[in-house]
Design an enzyme around this catalytic site. Structure first.
Site, PDB file in Angstrom:
ATOM      1  N   ASP A  24       0.858  -1.186   0.000  1.00 18.70           N
ATOM      2  CA  ASP A  24       0.000   0.000   0.000  1.00 18.70           C
ATOM      3  C   ASP A  24       0.896   1.240   0.000  1.00 18.70           C
ATOM      4  O   ASP A  24       1.687   1.446   0.923  1.00 18.70           O
ATOM      5  CB  ASP A  24      -0.884  -0.018   1.253  1.00 18.70           C
ATOM      6  CG  ASP A  24      -2.007   1.002   1.190  1.00 18.70           C
ATOM      7  OD1 ASP A  24      -2.167   1.652   0.143  1.00 18.70           O
ATOM      8  OD2 ASP A  24      -2.718   1.150   2.207  1.00 18.70           O
TER       9      ASP A  24
ATOM     10  N   ASP B 150      -2.873   2.515  -6.088  1.00 19.45           N
ATOM     11  CA  ASP B 150      -1.822   2.592  -5.067  1.00 19.45           C
ATOM     12  C   ASP B 150      -1.750   1.387  -4.136  1.00 19.45           C
ATOM     13  O   ASP B 150      -1.039   1.429  -3.129  1.00 19.45           O
ATOM     14  CB  ASP B 150      -1.998   3.860  -4.238  1.00 19.45           C
ATOM     15  CG  ASP B 150      -3.325   3.896  -3.487  1.00 19.45           C
ATOM     16  OD1 ASP B 150      -4.244   3.146  -3.867  1.00 19.45           O
ATOM     17  OD2 ASP B 150      -3.438   4.661  -2.515  1.00 19.45           O
ATOM     18  N   GLU B 151      -2.448   0.292  -4.452  1.00 19.67           N
ATOM     19  CA  GLU B 151      -2.314  -0.894  -3.608  1.00 19.67           C
ATOM     20  C   GLU B 151      -2.602  -2.158  -4.401  1.00 19.67           C
ATOM     21  O   GLU B 151      -3.338  -2.148  -5.380  1.00 19.67           O
ATOM     22  CB  GLU B 151      -3.226  -0.817  -2.381  1.00 19.67           C
ATOM     23  CG  GLU B 151      -4.699  -0.746  -2.672  1.00 19.67           C
ATOM     24  CD  GLU B 151      -5.549  -0.798  -1.408  1.00 19.67           C
ATOM     25  OE1 GLU B 151      -5.239  -1.596  -0.491  1.00 19.67           O
ATOM     26  OE2 GLU B 151      -6.538  -0.055  -1.342  1.00 19.67           O
TER      27      GLU B 151
END
Length: 368
Positions: A14, A108-109
């Site tokens: 993350d 983003d993860e």
């Protein structure tokens, strides 16, 4: 009969304050300052906040006005999604150096299954450290990670040592970890569910584990079974590298509320054209069209219709949206309109992933 199912080695990576960190990376003058990616106007919403801004209570989805009230020195930055996508792709390429079993959750993860990996490294902990270092060295950004036997625990663990940290929960520590966990940290337990659990005397994983499945389903419906399983370390969902897109949408928030349906149709025409562009870019079409309406009092309403055939053209989408718009009278003036299309033809090509079950009770000597 004793179970002998394999325990996976899952990493959840993350990125830390991704949008805001990219802005600080590209503009050194913003480093160390409270910034919010999003709009500062009356209608503006915060998409992301730097850690400096979070100290003042600035959070994503907060209105720009409330964010400014919390932090008078807050610097607003206009989002640059093309830039975020560019960085996201570079991050994903780093993941693929280690495994092809990468399941992105957003820009983003992502989850990574490194049980068998391209580096032949038996330690998921060391792989996570290596990935985070490579992201920092190549892209200048910090990432946090969680490592464990399934996706649920890995995601919970990734939040423990943020920012720029990681946490490993090996097989033998899974049950103690879950029992000690504050119920609000369980992935899937939102604010409303948390309050309900508190009223039922459920404050920790241990409290949750003490409840029967019947009790949990009585109070939480189907989610009760999910809570019953995950607190026992049972979450059998495999990392799915080919996530099938299930819907595509576009929406607009207006500077002033709209009361006239004529004006609404003008905006919906523009939104339908945007949906068409996105459908054609992804080479897909859909059957179910949904109209999203957010009124001035912030109440949300959706109206849907499923067609007998796939569509992708703005004119055909708009034709259905008109029917949905006039399906019933508007309750209030409108602040947001959106169109989404689902039941996509890409689902016909979906490949089922064989998911292996496992038991936490199996004491395996794994290098985590």
């Amino acid at each position: 009969m004793e179970n002998t199912f394999p325990v996976r080695k899952i990493i959840h990576v993350d990125m830390d304050a991704f949008y805001a960190s990219v802005e600080q990376l590209d503009n050194p003058d913003l480093v160390g300052k409270p910034i919010a990616v999003g709009g500062s106007s009356v209608r503006g919403v915060v998409s992301a906040a730097s850690y400096e801004a979070r100290k003042f209570g600035v959070r994503s989805a907060m209105s720009g006005v409330a964010a400014r009230r919390n932090c008078p020195d807050l610097i607003f930055v206009k989002p640059r999604f093309d830039r975020y996508k560019e960085i996201s792709k570079a991050i994903r390429n780093i993941f693929y150096e280690y495994t092809d079993l990468v399941e992105p959750l957003s820009m983003d993860e992502a989850y990574l299954d490194v049980t068998q990996n391209k580096k032949g490294n038996p330690s998921a902990t060391l792989i996570a450290m290596e990935i985070r270092k490579k992201i920092k060295d190549k892209l200048g950004l910090n990432a946090s990670a969680g490592i464990s036997i399934n996706k649920f625990i890995a995601k919970v663990a990734s939040d423990f040592n943020k920012p720029n940290g990681q946490k490993t929960v090996p097989p033998e520590e899974v049950l103690p970890f879950l029992e000690a966990l504050d119920i609000k940290k369980f992935y899937g337990v939102g604010k409303v569910t948390k309050e309900k659990m508190y009223r039922l005397g459920i404050f920790t994983g241990k409290d949750l584990k003490s409840k029967t499945e019947a009790f949990l389903t009585e109070h939480f419906g189907k989610s009760g079974t999910y809570y019953y399983q995950v607190v026992r370390g049972s979450h059998n969902s495999a990392v799915k590298p080919s996530r099938i897109q299930k819907s595509l949408a576009a929406e607009r928030t207006f500077n002033e509320n709209i009361a006239s349906e004529v004006f609404m149709l003008e905006r919906l025409k523009q939104i339908a054209e945007e949906v068409e562009r996105r459908l054609k870019k992804n080479k897909i079409a859909g059957k179910t069209i949904t109209l999203k309406i957010k009124y001035s009092d912030f109440t949300l309403q959706t109206r849907s219709k499923t067609l007998p055939h796939f569509v992708s053209s703005a004119s055909l989408i708009l034709e259905t949206v008109k029917d949905l718009l006039f399906q019933e009278k508007m309750q209030e003036s409108v602040r947001l309109l959106g169109i989404s299309i689902s039941t996509l033809n890409n689902e016909q090509e979906k490949k089922k992933t064989l998911e292996q079950n496992y038991s936490v009770d199996v004491q395996l000597k794994l290098d985590f």
